[in-house]
Each structure stands twice: as C-alpha cells, then as structure tokens.
Motif scaffolding. Structure first.
Motif, short mmCIF file in Angstrom:
data_model
loop_
_atom_site.label_atom_id
_atom_site.label_comp_id
_atom_site.label_asym_id
_atom_site.label_seq_id
_atom_site.Cartn_x
_atom_site.Cartn_y
_atom_site.Cartn_z
N VAL A 46 0.77 -1.16 0.02
CA VAL A 46 0.05 -0.12 -0.08
C VAL A 46 0.67 1.40 -0.09
O VAL A 46 2.13 1.02 0.20
CB VAL A 46 -1.09 0.00 1.20
N PRO A 47 0.47 2.33 -0.28
CA PRO A 47 1.14 3.52 -0.42
C PRO A 47 1.76 3.79 1.01
O PRO A 47 1.22 3.78 2.10
CB PRO A 47 0.34 4.65 -0.67
N ASP A 48 2.88 4.61 1.16
CA ASP A 48 3.52 5.07 2.20
C ASP A 48 2.53 6.18 2.72
O ASP A 48 1.57 6.92 1.94
CB ASP A 48 4.98 5.57 1.94
N GLY A 49 2.82 6.53 3.90
CA GLY A 49 1.81 7.48 4.89
C GLY A 49 2.54 8.38 5.36
O GLY A 49 3.96 8.32 5.62
N ALA A 50 2.02 9.52 5.89
CA ALA A 50 2.71 10.56 6.63
C ALA A 50 1.76 10.92 7.77
O ALA A 50 0.56 11.35 7.19
CB ALA A 50 3.20 11.96 5.93
N ALA A 51 2.44 11.42 8.92
CA ALA A 51 1.39 11.78 10.01
C ALA A 51 2.20 12.86 10.78
O ALA A 51 3.47 12.60 10.90
CB ALA A 51 0.95 10.72 10.75
N ILE A 77 -3.78 11.03 15.33
CA ILE A 77 -2.84 12.35 14.94
C ILE A 77 -3.27 12.46 13.31
O ILE A 77 -3.58 11.38 12.50
CB ILE A 77 -1.27 12.10 15.24
N PRO A 78 -3.33 13.54 12.72
CA PRO A 78 -3.54 13.92 11.62
C PRO A 78 -2.47 13.23 10.72
O PRO A 78 -1.52 13.28 10.81
CB PRO A 78 -3.45 15.21 11.33
N GLY A 79 -3.04 12.55 9.81
CA GLY A 79 -2.12 11.76 8.74
C GLY A 79 -2.89 11.14 7.60
O GLY A 79 -4.08 10.73 7.62
N GLY A 80 -2.18 10.47 6.84
CA GLY A 80 -2.69 9.46 5.53
C GLY A 80 -1.93 9.22 4.71
O GLY A 80 -0.61 9.37 4.87
N ALA A 81 -2.49 8.81 3.50
CA ALA A 81 -1.58 7.97 2.45
C ALA A 81 -1.01 9.01 1.62
O ALA A 81 -1.45 10.24 1.39
CB ALA A 81 -2.41 7.06 1.47
N MET A 82 0.34 8.96 1.01
CA MET A 82 0.97 9.71 0.45
C MET A 82 0.42 9.67 -1.07
O MET A 82 -0.03 8.38 -1.55
CB MET A 82 2.42 9.54 0.36
N GLU A 83 0.20 10.51 -1.78
CA GLU A 83 -0.20 10.64 -3.23
C GLU A 83 0.90 10.16 -4.09
O GLU A 83 2.12 10.44 -3.78
CB GLU A 83 -0.75 11.91 -3.87
N PRO A 84 0.76 9.50 -5.25
CA PRO A 84 1.95 9.26 -6.16
C PRO A 84 2.79 10.42 -6.60
O PRO A 84 2.40 11.50 -6.79
CB PRO A 84 1.24 8.74 -7.45
N GLY A 85 4.47 10.22 -6.40
CA GLY A 85 5.15 11.30 -6.45
C GLY A 85 5.44 12.29 -5.41
O GLY A 85 6.22 13.11 -5.30
N GLU A 86 4.38 12.30 -4.30
CA GLU A 86 4.57 13.25 -3.45
C GLU A 86 5.67 12.82 -2.32
O GLU A 86 5.70 11.70 -1.94
CB GLU A 86 3.34 13.19 -2.36
N ALA A 87 6.54 13.86 -1.87
CA ALA A 87 7.29 13.59 -0.90
C ALA A 87 6.67 13.40 0.46
O ALA A 87 5.65 13.98 0.83
CB ALA A 87 8.37 14.79 -0.82
N LEU A 96 -1.92 17.58 7.49
CA LEU A 96 -2.26 18.48 8.64
C LEU A 96 -3.40 19.38 8.43
O LEU A 96 -4.16 19.67 8.97
CB LEU A 96 -1.10 18.90 9.19
N ALA A 97 -3.20 20.05 7.06
CA ALA A 97 -4.07 21.07 6.99
C ALA A 97 -5.49 20.65 6.59
O ALA A 97 -6.31 21.21 7.05
CB ALA A 97 -3.63 21.89 5.40
N ARG A 122 5.76 2.18 4.63
CA ARG A 122 6.36 2.97 5.70
C ARG A 122 5.43 4.30 5.95
O ARG A 122 4.81 4.86 5.19
CB ARG A 122 7.78 3.63 5.17
N LEU A 123 5.40 4.54 7.44
CA LEU A 123 4.84 5.72 7.74
C LEU A 123 5.88 6.66 8.49
O LEU A 123 6.70 6.31 9.40
CB LEU A 123 3.98 5.25 9.01
N HIS A 124 5.62 7.79 7.76
CA HIS A 124 6.81 9.02 8.17
C HIS A 124 6.23 9.97 9.00
O HIS A 124 5.11 10.46 8.49
CB HIS A 124 7.08 9.76 6.77
N LEU A 125 6.71 10.10 10.08
CA LEU A 125 6.41 10.71 11.16
C LEU A 125 7.08 12.13 11.42
O LEU A 125 8.16 12.09 11.46
CB LEU A 125 6.47 9.97 12.72
N TYR A 126 6.35 13.12 11.80
CA TYR A 126 6.93 14.65 11.92
C TYR A 126 6.15 15.10 13.11
O TYR A 126 5.23 14.82 13.53
CB TYR A 126 6.48 15.42 10.51
N ALA A 127 6.83 16.27 13.78
CA ALA A 127 6.57 16.97 14.89
C ALA A 127 6.54 18.54 13.82
O ALA A 127 7.45 18.86 13.30
CB ALA A 127 7.28 16.94 15.80
N ALA A 128 5.50 19.20 14.32
CA ALA A 128 5.05 20.89 13.64
C ALA A 128 4.78 21.62 14.79
O ALA A 128 4.09 21.31 15.77
CB ALA A 128 4.20 20.56 12.47
#
Length: 181
Positions: A46-51, A77-87, A96-97, A122-128
C-alpha cells in the motif's frame, strides 16, 4: 527460475499477485527461509503514509477523532496516504491542513516506522510547531472528524491505557514525548 535475494537471508523463488486493487496489492511469495526451508510469505503493498504531531504554543497537541469503517471511532493524529510522487513532508503538511485545518512553520522529522513485517508501507512521522489555525478540508471518508487539543501527558496516558491504539499515533506521541524530556 533462480531465487531472488531478499533481506536477512530470505530468498524469493516465485511471486503470485493474489489481489491488484491499484494502490493496494497482495502477493503470495514462495520463499526460501533463512534456515533453508521452503515457505510461503504474503506481502501487502500500500502507499507510504505521513502523519504529524502538531504542538501549539501551550504545549497541546492536535488529535483528531474520526469514525472509521474498521475500528469504529478512533482518536489519532492527522495523517494519511501519500499521493503518487508526493514527498513525505509534503504529504504530512497536506494531511495536517486537510484533517486539522492547521499549517505550521517549523517541521522536524521524528522517524519512519513499518506497520507490520509483511507490509512494505512506511509511515513517515513529523512534529510541527509555530502553528496557524484554519478550516478543516475533509474528504468523504473523513466526514465527522473533529479536532481536539490535548496536553501531551494526557495523550501519553491515552496511549498507555488503550484509548489511542493506532500504531502510527502511538509511535509519534511517544517519540515526541521522549524528544521533549
């Protein structure tokens, strides 16, 4: 067909795709296990995600409460799947927006996690931080999602007592809390 190398001493001999749903694929691999024995291993793609853990000037973090098809209503927490080609960071900013109506000036990578040993995602995790608040931009699957602001210690307690149980939220909350101590 010769075996193809895989990590940690595994070798793939053959692959059959048992489901191809576009952005979701399930494979059944015939493998040679590290001990030399033949076996079967199922792999989910499945696509990678970011949260993101978004922390405001009062030390509170943004959590979203969302009705879901599989788990009922969850706190995460806010997050979801990455779109194709999205960093990854671009996906984290977008999610988040959309889900919280929040934009941030300062971003820090917390880390990446794998959700399961048979899932390549992979789920890419960030702090903002340095947040600006706006309106949520929810999709159809996010209907009913609400934004809540929680003290970090209360969010850690919710992880520990099972009120927050999605793996990405657990990892991000604990990583962020550890980074603040």
């Amino acid at each position: 067909m010769p075996a193809s190398p895989a990590p940690s001493g595994w070798s793939r001999v053959d692959r059959t795709t048992v489901l191809d749903g576009g952005r979701l694929r399930v494979h059944q691999d015939s493998v040679v296990q590290p001990d030399g024995a033949p076996g079967t291993f199922r792999v989910v793609e499945v696509p990678d995600g970011a949260a993101t853990i978004a922390e405001d000037d009062h030390g509170r973090i943004a959590l979203v409460r969302q009705p879901t098809y599989v788990h009922g209503t969850v706190l995460t927490i806010p997050g979801g799947a990455m779109e194709p080609g999205e960093a990854p960071e671009a996906a984290a900013r977008r999610e988040l927006a959309e889900e919280a109506g929040v934009t941030a000036t300062t971003w820090r990578k917390l880390g990446d996690i794998a959700l399961m040993n048979n899932n390549v995602c992979r789920l890419h995790l960030y702090a903002a931080t340095e947040l600006s608040l706006g309106e949520q931009q929810l999709t159809g699957t996010e209907t009913g999602m609400t934004l809540e602001w929680w003290c970090l210690n209360d969010a850690v307690a919710a992880v520990m007592d099972g009120r927050i149980f999605l793996s990405g939220a657990i990892a991000a909350i604990l990583m962020h809390a550890r980074g603040r101590t």
